[in-house]
Write an enzyme that holds these catalytic residues in place. Structure first.
Site, PDB file in Angstrom:
ATOM      1  N   ASN A  29       0.816  -1.218   0.000  1.00  0.00           N
ATOM      2  CA  ASN A  29       0.000   0.000   0.000  1.00  0.00           C
ATOM      3  C   ASN A  29       0.851   1.270   0.000  1.00  0.00           C
ATOM      4  O   ASN A  29       0.390   2.323  -0.444  1.00  0.00           O
ATOM      5  CB  ASN A  29      -0.949   0.002   1.199  1.00  0.00           C
ATOM      6  CG  ASN A  29      -2.056  -1.037   1.052  1.00  0.00           C
ATOM      7  OD1 ASN A  29      -2.292  -1.545  -0.038  1.00  0.00           O
ATOM      8  ND2 ASN A  29      -2.717  -1.359   2.140  1.00  0.00           N
ATOM      9  N   ASP A 127     -10.061  -4.919  -6.067  1.00  0.00           N
ATOM     10  CA  ASP A 127     -10.774  -5.946  -5.318  1.00  0.00           C
ATOM     11  C   ASP A 127     -12.277  -5.729  -5.326  1.00  0.00           C
ATOM     12  O   ASP A 127     -12.757  -4.601  -5.276  1.00  0.00           O
ATOM     13  CB  ASP A 127     -10.318  -5.951  -3.847  1.00  0.00           C
ATOM     14  CG  ASP A 127      -9.013  -6.693  -3.671  1.00  0.00           C
ATOM     15  OD1 ASP A 127      -8.741  -7.575  -4.485  1.00  0.00           O
ATOM     16  OD2 ASP A 127      -8.285  -6.379  -2.723  1.00  0.00           O
TER      17      ASP A 127
END
Length: 439
Positions: A29, A127
């Site tokens: 991330n 996602d």
């Protein structure tokens, strides 16, 4: 760019204890925003500890297509030089195809708006874990003076020829939204005040990197940032943090498989509540310098609250517990002694993988899309291996941990979802004794 790649399936023979040392990869991330920041300068930027995973390599590929000169210096180390950017590439079908498949591509916008005054991006993918709004990014850019157009072909087209600093109160403390607005504001005219900003370690890393490049950002680590615009940024060298989600996953893996593991180079000072939450699940650990040692435990007892009520583990914006580890907490609780309520507040579809855990023998009640109650088995029975599919990155890793702890063989398909977030995970697990094969 090649990455640990993920077509096929994992064949996992469970029930084996693991042992040894494992080192977390660089933080996924953090990588997605740090890499986009190289677009802010024509000077060379060197980045170390980049994880070799699908999402990150896709983003590096997009940067190269835009004209960034990418040079690999060694394992996990790259040099980037964004001197000759082809802004017209944003209008190409190739860019549209690649960017639409990678949610992290949204973060090229901030740097491109800051440096070139324009940007264009297709609606990004990622996602399937519930609604993930892009409003925070766009509202922030609009406050800075950008003009938006949503085109019929599914593109967001932005004109940002006159960005000016302003007061921005974010509607949510989005990590990627905060990062994107910071990168858009660093070269805007005047001062930007950003309130309700995300303050994750990854945001702090980005701000430190930008300040080394010549930006003037204060307040990072809190939810109130002040950004004084500058006219130009220069090069720098940056080393990424270890991935806190991997560290939490390895803590859970050790507990579920009753294994003695040492997790190396954890940057414990940047882990926030992660060790505390796993200790509430009854997992013993020792901090040895910057390593976390997990002894083999046959049993672990879930804490209760002071008044005796059932433990609740919930997610929230930093410094609260990260949503990316709730699926691991849920799996770890399966073999604990006691009961826990897992409350996933931020994404409404992330708990739907529990049906696979129930098929394996777990005692879980899915209360609603956001909450699941786990009644720990305390080793009175083992999970059993089954065939299953990985629905998203984090659930895939949780299912892999469940499979490694189960009796018998599990087959996990759709493993590209796992490979998107975890570097060579099968090879690294085999090195500590896991029976896992890729086919």
């Amino acid at each position: 760019m090649s990455a640990s790649t993920g077509s096929g399936e994992f064949i996992v023979e469970g029930g084996h204890k693991l042992s040894g040392e494992i080192t977390p990869q660089g933080a996924k991330n953090e990588a997605l925003q740090i890499l986009c920041a190289v677009l802010l300068t024509e000077d060379k930027v060197t980045i170390h500890n980049i994880p070799n995973i699908i999402d990150v390599m896709k983003l590096i590929d997009i940067l190269a297509d835009l004209g960034v000169n990418v040079k690999k210096l060694g394992e996990g180390s790259f040099e980037f030089e964004a001197k000759d950017i082809n802004i017209n590439h944003l209008h190409s079908k190739e860019y549209s195809d690649k960017a639409s498949k990678l949610r992290g591509s949204i973060m090229v916008l901030g740097p491109l708006l800051a440096r070139y005054g324009e940007g264009k991006i297709p609606k990004p993918g990622g996602d399937k874990i519930g609604r993930r709004r892009l409003d925070t990014h766009f509202l922030g850019f609009k406050k800075l003076g950008a003009k938006f157009e949503y085109t019929e072909d599914g593109f967001f087209k932005i004109d940002a020829t006159h960005l000016e600093g302003t007061y921005i109160l974010l509607d949510e403390p989005s990590v990627t939204g905060t990062a994107n607005i910071i990168m858009g504001a660093v070269m805007a005219k005047g001062k930007t005040t950003l309130y309700n900003a995300a303050c994750e370690p990854y945001i702090q890393q980005l701000c430190k990197m930008l300040n080394r490049m010549g930006a003037n950002i204060t307040g990072y680590g809190s939810n109130l940032l002040s950004i004084e615009g500058v006219t130009k940024l220069g090069g720098t060298t940056h080393t990424m943090l270890p991935d806190m989600i991997e560290i939490g996953s390895f803590i859970g893996l050790a507990a579920m498989t009753q294994s003695e593991l040492t997790i190396k180079n954890c940057r414990i000072d940047e882990l926030g509540q992660i060790p505390t939450v796993f200790k509430k699940l009854g997992i013993e650990m020792e901090f040895r310098g910057d390593d976390i040692y997990i002894p083999a435990q046959e049993h672990y007892n879930l804490d209760r609250f002071i008044d005796g009520s059932i433990l609740t583990v919930a997610d929230g914006p930093w410094p609260l517990f990260t949503p990316d580890l709730l699926s691991i907490v849920l799996v770890v609780a399966i073999q604990a002694k006691g009961t826990v309520l897992v409350h996933q507040k931020m994404f409404e579809s992330r708990l739907f993988f529990v049906d696979k855990l129930i098929d394996m023998g777990a005692q879980i009640i899915l209360n609603d899309p956001h909450r699941a109650t786990v009644i720990g088995l305390d080793r009175t029975s083992n999970l059993r291996g089954i065939q299953m599919s990985s629905p998203d990155i984090r659930a895939g890793q949780a299912l892999l941990i469940a499979a490694l702890s189960a009796e018998g063989t599990s087959v996990i398909s759709n493993i590209d979802q796992i490979d998107r977030g975890y570097q060579f995970i099968d090879e690294r697990l085999r090195a500590i004794g896991a029976k896992i094969e890729r086919r």
